[in-house]
Design an enzyme around this catalytic site. Structure first.
Site, PDB file in Angstrom:
ATOM      1  N   GLY A  52      -5.411 -63.543  42.805  1.00  0.00           N
ATOM      2  CA  GLY A  52      -6.108 -63.465  41.524  1.00  0.00           C
ATOM      3  C   GLY A  52      -5.786 -62.000  41.232  1.00  0.00           C
ATOM      4  O   GLY A  52      -5.477 -61.545  39.809  1.00  0.00           O
TER       5      GLY A  52
ATOM      6  N   HIS B  58     -16.426 -37.493  32.723  1.00  0.00           N
ATOM      7  CA  HIS B  58     -15.303 -36.211  33.071  1.00  0.00           C
ATOM      8  C   HIS B  58     -15.629 -35.693  34.416  1.00  0.00           C
ATOM      9  O   HIS B  58     -16.619 -35.907  35.052  1.00  0.00           O
ATOM     10  CB  HIS B  58     -15.854 -34.968  32.122  1.00  0.00           C
ATOM     11  CG  HIS B  58     -17.335 -34.605  32.328  1.00  0.00           C
ATOM     12  ND1 HIS B  58     -17.683 -33.653  33.014  1.00  0.00           N
ATOM     13  CD2 HIS B  58     -18.484 -35.158  31.601  1.00  0.00           C
ATOM     14  CE1 HIS B  58     -19.002 -33.391  32.939  1.00  0.00           C
ATOM     15  NE2 HIS B  58     -19.307 -34.298  32.154  1.00  0.00           N
TER      16      HIS B  58
END
Ligand SMILES: CC(C)(COP(=O)(O)OP(=O)(O)OC[C@H]1O[C@@H](n2cnc3c(N)ncnc32)[C@H](O)[C@@H]1OP(=O)(O)O)[C@@H](O)C(=O)NCCC(=O)NCCS
Length: 216
Positions: free
Chosen positions: A12, A135
């Site tokens: 998958g 970030h």
């Protein structure tokens, strides 16, 4: 970059990886290798042999290891690196990558993922569908960030850790190597011991030695 791509692992995860590679339009041909001889095709691409056949394609192909299990992915990719194979980075066109983001070889960034500025993603990572890393995240080698995971800024995730689907990690948290978080887990304090952690906020349910990676 070579004109051909060989993907190791025709399951998958291999399908999703082949879909990204197709959309990147960087390779003329895509082939699979898989040790399960009963799989002959994956997403319309031929399975041309087993992993031991990789050497036949080494000089004319880029390689990508599409195996979900972090430890197996690490073992195969590190062996390829030692033997001089070229390892690709796969980046879905809909992923959003901020300024000054580093992405290591063998890492796949899936559809809709966001990686914000100054983050560093290690080698062989899976940054899965619609996950969002803010970030200054530092993600170690062979980490899997499952679909829908959200992290705040300044996160540190140790190598081989798996964040389960929909996990949330609050800002400025460190998670050590070889951890697993369950579906929907919320991490609000540092995790310093390997193991499996579930719930809101997380609690540890099993030690690392007893955890079963097939559950992920
Ligand atoms: C964390 C996980 C691996 C645990 O699997 P497991 O070892 O088989 O654990 P069990 O199902 O035996 O559950 C053990 C206990 O933890 C609880 N639990 C398991 N997963 C939980 C979760 N995500 N959130 C809250 N509790 C959870 C169970 O209810 C059980 O509690 P109990 O002892 O009070 O009855 C699994 O439940 C999970 O969340 N997997 C994430 C899969 C995933 O993210 N896939 C993404 C693929 S891309």
């Amino acid at each position: 970059m070579c004109k051909n791509l060989v993907i190791i692992g025709a399951g998958g995860h291999g399908k999703v990886v082949a879909d990204i590679a197709t959309k990147m339009k960087c390779w003329d041909s895509i082939r699979f290798l898989d040790d399960n001889k009963s799989i002959t095709n994956c997403l319309g691409f031929d399975v041309v042999g087993q992993i031991s056949d990789a050497i036949k394609y080494r000089d004319c192909s880029d390689f990508f290891v599409a195996i979900g299990n972090n430890n197996i992915r690490e073992k195969i990719q590190e062996d390829l690196i030692r033997r001089g194979f070229k390892i690709a980075i796969l980046l879905h066109p809909s992923a959003i990558i901020g300024t000054s983001v580093d992405i290591g070889i063998g890492t796949a960034i899936m559809a809709g993922a966001i990686i914000n500025s100054s983050s560093k993603i290690g080698n062989g990572c899976i940054i899965n569908t619609n996950s969002s890393l803010d970030h200054d995240n530092v993600v170690g080698d062979y980490v899997h960030v499952s679909p829908g995971v959200k992290t705040g800024g300044n996160i540190n995730i140790g190598r081989l850790t798996w964040l389960g689907i929909g996990s949330v990690v609050s800002n400025s948290i460190s998670i050590c190597s070889s951890c697993k978080t369950g579906a929907g887990a919320v991490v609000v304090r540092d995790i310093t011991e390997p193991g499996t952690y579930v719930g809101v906020p997380v609690r540890r349910i099993v030690s690392d030695e007893n955890s079963d990676s097939s559950k992920f």
